[in-house]
Design an enzyme around this catalytic site. Sequence first.
Site, PDB file in Angstrom:
ATOM      1  N   CYS A  73      39.811  41.337  37.158  1.00  0.00           N
ATOM      2  CA  CYS A  73      40.800  42.095  36.955  1.00  0.00           C
ATOM      3  C   CYS A  73      39.708  43.671  37.794  1.00  0.00           C
ATOM      4  O   CYS A  73      38.749  44.209  37.221  1.00  0.00           O
ATOM      5  CB  CYS A  73      40.810  42.924  35.412  1.00  0.00           C
ATOM      6  SG  CYS A  73      42.025  44.257  35.471  1.00  0.00           S
ATOM      7  N   CYS A  76      40.834  47.148  35.734  1.00  0.00           N
ATOM      8  CA  CYS A  76      40.383  47.356  34.723  1.00  0.00           C
ATOM      9  C   CYS A  76      39.783  46.160  34.239  1.00  0.00           C
ATOM     10  O   CYS A  76      38.380  45.801  34.214  1.00  0.00           O
ATOM     11  CB  CYS A  76      41.212  48.222  33.425  1.00  0.00           C
ATOM     12  SG  CYS A  76      42.799  47.276  33.599  1.00  0.00           S
TER      13      CYS A  76
END
Length: 197
Positions: free
Chosen positions: A102, A105
């Site tokens: 990701c 985040c």
Amino acid sequence: MSAAPADRLSPALRTEALEQLLVERELIDPAVMDKFIKTYEQDVGPLNGAKVVARAWTDPEYREWLLRDGTAAIKDMGFGGPQGEHMVVVEQTDDVHHVVVCTLCSCYPWPVLGLPPTWYKDPAYRAGIVRTPRRVLREMGLEVREGKEIQVWDSSSEVRYLVLPQRPAGTEDLDTDALAALVTRDAMVGVAEVAAP
């Protein structure tokens, strides 16, 4: 004795201090927080994903469904909820290696993998796996042969990915429980392979 500056406190102490402030200001209920943490530490976790993988390895129809509609197939096994509303499953093959990150985040499929590991949230992993995936995987202990394509999947708040690892040779006689015991969280993220027993 004076208190240590906040930047010298360990992350655990800072977290505890923040939680205490939120409780004092009645912004969070400690019982709700404890229940949430217990759920993801004890009831949800990599074992759920391992059960999904083991079923896909032993049930060709389920495997096809899982690859076609990961969300529904995973929900059929009772695993769903927050952070798992839309799941896409990608399958490791002899020609393609999949890995999940990701970049924004730490979006992560909690219902099937539990809490994300620290390295998954680390900016070095998030940037490195996109730029130089083969090098980062090697540093994490996985050597992907030259010539094998590496596909990096970027999880987001809209979609989360689960890697269906390749079933190791020599496991043909194992039942789903024994197979699930072989599957690791790292293999379902794509930074490891499942080892034969």
